[in-house]
Design an enzyme around this catalytic site. Structure first.
Site, PDB file in Angstrom:
ATOM      1  N   ASP A  74     -55.602  62.091  48.755  1.00 38.45           N
ATOM      2  CA  ASP A  74     -56.184  61.021  48.782  1.00 38.45           C
ATOM      3  C   ASP A  74     -57.655  60.883  49.100  1.00 38.45           C
ATOM      4  OD1 ASP A  74     -53.599  59.984  48.410  1.00 38.45           O
ATOM      5  OD2 ASP A  74     -53.112  59.883  50.684  1.00 38.45           O
ATOM      6  N   GLN A  75     -58.281  59.828  48.707  1.00 36.92           N
ATOM      7  CA  GLN A  75     -59.569  59.744  48.987  1.00 36.92           C
ATOM      8  C   GLN A  75     -60.136  60.375  50.626  1.00 36.92           C
ATOM      9  OE1 GLN A  75     -62.097  57.840  51.455  1.00 36.92           O
ATOM     10  NE2 GLN A  75     -60.594  56.587  51.037  1.00 36.92           N
TER      11      GLN A  75
END
Ligand code: URA
Length: 242
Positions: free
Chosen positions: A112-113
């Protein structure tokens, strides 16, 4: 292999561009200037060192690299709100051809970011598939910081298996252990979408920070700073393929 083909295979652009680099005296092979685009080089003499515009490179038939992913980057070639992790790699790694087409290396599973840590990238489709396949049960170690203290019951539920919203079959952590009041070490062998965050939410807690520190036998090295990448060594690759 012709030097032009070698440069093309390593991601330095079209064959015409690669020939231009050689003709303009911008390429050295094993320390010797090379001016003839048709010159052949023996890629079996490993390691084959060359330089392009003064930057040293080593020939790799296939690319296997690790990146210490910082927060704030998306694992996508077409990111939405955040910059792409691929911008942290030099252009040749992003342009290596596969079956003659510019494809570049691909992330081996996504983070994820806001997740940090060990990310592998490769242009070897079989390797990527193997590392991602739930059949091969490659363990991935996540260091989780939770909003609320983790209690023994939550940890036991992660080990026993929890049901996520996209599959009635429970998913269980290969291991889960407390590493502090708000810290959990979680090992997963699958890579479902937001799996850690969803599993932790399913037991009534919330992930505040997530860091991947190990994939199979490969640990994120202490000397690889966030945002840095490097080639895997032959031994590291063998650990992953074992
Ligand atoms: N699980 C998540 O929830 N996020 C990641 O980035 C990786 C695993």
């Amino acid at each position: 292999m012709r030097i032009t083909d070698l440069l093309f295979s390593q991601g330095f652009g079209t064959r015409r561009l690669c020939a231009g680099l050689v003709e303009n005296g911008l390429v050295e092979v094993q320390g010797c200037p090379c001016h003839d685009p048709a010159q052949t080089v023996d890629v079996s003499t490993a390691p084959l060192h060359y330089s392009v515009q003064g930057r040293p490179w080593t020939y790799h038939e296939r690319a296997y690299v690790m990146l210490n992913k910082p927060a704030g980057y998306e694992c996508s070639h077409r990111p939405g709100a955040w910059p792409s992790v691929y911008t942290l790699l030099p252009p040749p790694l992003r342009q290596r051809p596969t079956a003659g087409k510019v494809a570049g290396v691909q992330a081996v599973g996504r983070l994820d970011q806001d997740t940090t840590g060990l990310l592998l990238l490769s242009d070897d489709g079989a390797f990527i598939h193997r590392m991602n396949s739930p059949r091969h049960l490659v363990p991935k170690l996540y260091e989780v910081t939770t909003r609320h203290p983790m209690d023994a019951r939550q940890i036991e539920r992660l080990r026993a298996g929890v049901v996520l919203d996209d599959d009635p079959k429970p998913v269980a952590a290969a291991s889960a252990e407390a590493a502090g009041e708000h810290r959990l070490l979680l090992t997963l062998t699958e890579g479902k979408y937001h799996q850690v965050k969803r599993m932790v939410a399913a037991v009534g807690n919330r992930v505040e920070a997530l860091h991947r520190s190990r994939i199979g036998g490969l640990a994120l090295p202490d000397d690889l700073a966030p945002g840095q990448w490097r080639w895997l060594t032959a031994d590291e690759l063998a650990l992953l393929k074992a």
